[in-house]
Design an enzyme around this catalytic site. Structure first.
Site, PDB file in Angstrom:
ATOM      1  N   ASP A   1       0.968  -1.216   0.060  1.00 59.37           N
ATOM      2  CA  ASP A   1       0.068  -0.052   0.179  1.00 59.37           C
ATOM      3  C   ASP A   1       0.783   1.375  -0.018  1.00 59.37           C
ATOM      4  O   ASP A   1       0.387   2.389   0.559  1.00 59.37           O
ATOM      5  CB  ASP A   1      -0.995   0.058   1.169  1.00 59.37           C
ATOM      6  CG  ASP A   1      -1.900  -0.907   1.112  1.00 59.37           C
ATOM      7  OD1 ASP A   1      -2.117  -1.663   0.143  1.00 59.37           O
ATOM      8  OD2 ASP A   1      -2.850  -0.961   2.159  1.00 59.37           O
TER       9      ASP A   1
ATOM     10  N   ARG B   1      -0.773  -9.084  -6.212  1.00 58.21           N
ATOM     11  CA  ARG B   1       0.602  -9.949  -5.984  1.00 58.21           C
ATOM     12  C   ARG B   1       0.416 -11.242  -6.833  1.00 58.21           C
ATOM     13  O   ARG B   1       1.703 -11.736  -7.249  1.00 58.21           O
ATOM     14  CB  ARG B   1       0.462 -10.411  -4.286  1.00 58.21           C
ATOM     15  CG  ARG B   1       0.859  -9.124  -3.716  1.00 58.21           C
ATOM     16  CD  ARG B   1       0.558  -9.247  -2.157  1.00 58.21           C
ATOM     17  NE  ARG B   1       0.815  -8.277  -1.512  1.00 58.21           N
ATOM     18  CZ  ARG B   1       1.937  -7.732  -0.903  1.00 58.21           C
ATOM     19  NH1 ARG B   1       3.018  -8.288  -0.920  1.00 58.21           N
ATOM     20  NH2 ARG B   1       1.944  -6.449  -0.303  1.00 58.21           N
TER      21      ARG B   1
ATOM     22  N   LYS C   1       4.850 -10.768   3.163  1.00 58.18           N
ATOM     23  CA  LYS C   1       3.623 -10.943   2.846  1.00 58.18           C
ATOM     24  C   LYS C   1       3.409 -11.916   1.653  1.00 58.18           C
ATOM     25  O   LYS C   1       3.952 -11.261   0.485  1.00 58.18           O
ATOM     26  CB  LYS C   1       2.903  -9.805   2.882  1.00 58.18           C
ATOM     27  CG  LYS C   1       1.313  -9.804   2.846  1.00 58.18           C
ATOM     28  CD  LYS C   1       0.814  -8.366   2.842  1.00 58.18           C
ATOM     29  CE  LYS C   1      -0.766  -8.367   2.718  1.00 58.18           C
ATOM     30  NZ  LYS C   1      -1.398  -7.200   3.019  1.00 58.18           N
TER      31      LYS C   1
ATOM     32  N   HIS D   1       0.088 -13.956   0.582  1.00 64.32           N
ATOM     33  CA  HIS D   1      -1.092 -13.487   0.411  1.00 64.32           C
ATOM     34  C   HIS D   1      -1.635 -13.681  -0.797  1.00 64.32           C
ATOM     35  O   HIS D   1      -2.514 -13.419  -1.481  1.00 64.32           O
ATOM     36  CB  HIS D   1      -1.181 -12.008   0.412  1.00 64.32           C
ATOM     37  CG  HIS D   1      -2.446 -11.433   1.131  1.00 64.32           C
ATOM     38  ND1 HIS D   1      -3.088 -12.196   1.723  1.00 64.32           N
ATOM     39  CD2 HIS D   1      -2.770 -10.030   0.861  1.00 64.32           C
ATOM     40  CE1 HIS D   1      -4.225 -11.247   1.980  1.00 64.32           C
ATOM     41  NE2 HIS D   1      -4.189 -10.082   1.663  1.00 64.32           N
TER      42      HIS D   1
ATOM     43  N   ASN E   1      -0.408  -1.650  -4.626  1.00 64.58           N
ATOM     44  CA  ASN E   1      -1.601  -0.855  -5.181  1.00 64.58           C
ATOM     45  C   ASN E   1      -1.593   0.422  -4.552  1.00 64.58           C
ATOM     46  O   ASN E   1      -0.348   0.726  -3.809  1.00 64.58           O
ATOM     47  CB  ASN E   1      -3.013  -1.654  -4.829  1.00 64.58           C
ATOM     48  CG  ASN E   1      -2.969  -2.320  -3.319  1.00 64.58           C
ATOM     49  OD1 ASN E   1      -3.068  -3.315  -3.299  1.00 64.58           O
ATOM     50  ND2 ASN E   1      -2.647  -1.258  -2.593  1.00 64.58           N
TER      51      ASN E   1
ATOM     52  N   ARG F   1      -6.617   3.088  -2.952  1.00 65.67           N
ATOM     53  CA  ARG F   1      -6.604   1.562  -3.063  1.00 65.67           C
ATOM     54  C   ARG F   1      -8.197   0.940  -3.353  1.00 65.67           C
ATOM     55  O   ARG F   1      -8.944   1.885  -2.900  1.00 65.67           O
ATOM     56  CB  ARG F   1      -6.138   0.843  -1.839  1.00 65.67           C
ATOM     57  CG  ARG F   1      -6.166  -0.687  -2.006  1.00 65.67           C
ATOM     58  CD  ARG F   1      -5.774  -1.362  -0.563  1.00 65.67           C
ATOM     59  NE  ARG F   1      -6.782  -1.078   0.403  1.00 65.67           N
ATOM     60  CZ  ARG F   1      -6.711  -1.229   1.685  1.00 65.67           C
ATOM     61  NH1 ARG F   1      -5.327  -1.567   2.116  1.00 65.67           N
ATOM     62  NH2 ARG F   1      -7.591  -0.826   2.477  1.00 65.67           N
TER      63      ARG F   1
END
Length: 506
Positions: free
Chosen positions: A34, A76, A125, A127, A278, A286
């Site tokens: 982010d 991702r 991360k 995810h 993003n 976002r």
């Protein structure tokens, strides 16, 4: 003719570099969570980011880099597959009740590199899933650790990077290391004790623990630089100040990771890429396909292409370009295969390595979004070409949904309360305008950088609208988009793919 000459020059230069450098090539991919343009690299002098600035001096800096989807897991998945979310199947967030996964048959970047005997590692991360589609040889992620420790504790991240690199020195295998920081993602909805952005985590205060390598940097609300798409209010300024503190932790963490790379002796044979997944987690950011939700930082540092270190590229590039760039760097071909017996899967992006030789004439990027959280169904498709951006809101009669951690954020709560009480919001649009959108949104981002004047119904821009719609539709067909016929028709894909009309007056 100019494009052909450009590629000839690139191939000759690339072959020259490869012959001159016989060392095994490696890749370090750093992805923030982010993050936007809160760094000195992108002229935000309010926040201190010396390590990103130092990396930029060794990199080509892209001014027009974009994500292809403004949501974490889908983004991702595009980074690690080179395929848009609607093609790889990661339609929304991966974790917990959302449980979105990529299709089992997708051949991802770590999968292809493993087949090529390149060691793969991920720290931070992940995810995305399923694990069989995204296999890593070395993995310390939220799946087997606390995401705070592997994504925000920069001392712990440093130690894990050192562990991975020491093993590579011992086995002498080429590697791909993906360091996915969790900063500066919000955590006020999940761990409010650490602050809105986890800016207190590890700062040494009572109950916060201590990250030994982190020297927290604090900012006051009057110091921050408020982007045009965020309300300029005390609440938003305080929110941004907290975000800046975690940006500084991210920056210091990047410095530690790069230091480990240098000290392990991989400085002169490792391609380093930095970007984010993003837009920043603020209103209009976002989950939106506007500039504010899709524009990303992008640094590309090659030890073999020093001629463009410190230069700025205006070429339009995408996170869909990450996989083809890394495959190109390793000279690993993309396989021929199909999903569900449909058309052959092809990469949507391109290798960025030519841009390290000379400025390319790239001026178009595409975007696709379907969901964020499972309850946030709002499919959108977009194309940005030259000075124009076209957004197609497929379910435009629905209100635009708001994700959980943005909803509880100080900025959005203040915006809600001001709107409800009839006070001035200091925002560039109303909540009503934000929730309810036109089906087609066409903006001249050069003349209207705030994307406030929708030109879709302007007869003077009819040709531009039609041209961009045609290009967007062509891209959807080429990438097997299940939404290619929506909302006017139903896709019939069994025999000859076609759109069957619904006559729904849309």
């Amino acid at each position: 003719m100019a494009d052909k000459l450009y590629w000839v020059i690139y191939i000759l230069a690339l072959n020259c570099c490869r012959e001159a450098n016989t060392a095994k090539r490696n890749v370090l991919l750093i992805i923030a969570d982010d993050a936007g343009f809160e760094s000195e690299v992108y002229n935000n002098t309010a926040v201190h980011t010396p390590h990103l600035r130092a990396l930029a001096q060794r990199s080509l800096v892209f001014r027009n880099a974009f994500t292809s989807v403004s949501s974490c897991s889908p983004s991702r998945s595009t980074i690690l597959t080179g395929l848009p979310e609607h093609q790889n199947g990661m339609y929304g967030l991966h974790q917990d009740i959302h449980h979105f996964n990529s299709f089992d048959g997708v051949q991802s970047l770590p999968f292809l590199l493993r087949q090529a005997n390149i060691q793969t590692g991920i720290i931070g991360k992940k995810h995305v899933g399923p694990g069989e589609v995204y296999p890593f040889d070395f993995a310390y992620t939220e799946e087997n650790n606390s995401v705070l420790q592997v994504g925000r504790n920069i001392t712990h991240i440093k130690v894990l990077v050192r562990k991975f690199l020491q093993a590579r020195r011992a086995d002498e295998q080429p590697f791909f290391l993906y360091v996915a920081f969790h900063d500066p993602h919000r955590c006020g909805h999940s761990q409010p004790q650490y602050g809105a952005f986890c800016e207190k985590f590890g700062n040494g205060e009572s109950g916060m623990g201590r990250i030994p390598d982190w020297t927290p940097e604090h900012y006051t609300p009057d110091q921050v630089k408020v982007p045009y798409f965020i309300p300029d209010t005390p609440a938003a300024r305080a929110d941004l100040a907290a975000q800046y503190t975690t940006i500084s932790r991210l920056d210091q963490g990047i410095g530690l990771v790069l230091k480990e790379l240098w000290e392990a002796g991989f400085e002169n044979n490792t391609l380093v890429m930095y970007s984010s997944d993003n837009g920043i987690p603020f209103p209009n950011g976002r989950t939106n396909l506007y500039w504010s939700g899709t524009a990303e930082p992008m640094l590309l540092s090659s030890p073999e292409h020093r001629q463009r270190w410190g230069e700025v590229s205006q070429a339009y590039v995408s996170l869909l370009d990450v996989t083809p760039t890394i495959l190109d760097w390793f000279s690993v071909p993309y396989p021929e295969y199909r999903l569900w017996g449909r058309q052959r899967v092809a990469l949507s992006g391109r290798s960025l390595l030519p841009a390290l030789v000379s400025e390319p004439p790239w001026d178009t990027v595409f975007a696709s979004q379907s969901l964020h959280e499972v309850t946030m169904y709002y499919p959108m498709r977009a194309v940005h070409q030259g000075s124009f951006r076209l957004v197609h809101n497929l379910n435009f009669r629905m209100p635009f949904p708001i994700d959980q951690d943005l909803y509880v954020s100080p900025t959005f709560q203040d915006l809600l309360n001001r709107t409800h009480s009839g006070q001035p919001t200091a925002w560039f649009k109303t909540l009503q305008q934000y929730y309810y959108r036109e089906r087609w949104e066409l903006y001249d981002v050069q003349g209207d950088p705030g994307e406030t004047r929708n030109l879709a119904s302007d007869p003077a821009h009819r040709h531009t609208l039609d041209t961009l719609r045609e290009q967007l539709l062509k891209w959807q067909w080429a990438t097997s988009d299940p939404w290619v016929c929506a909302p006017d028709a139903v896709l019939e894909a069994k025999m000859s793919p076609q759109c069957r009309p619904l006559y729904n007056d849309l």
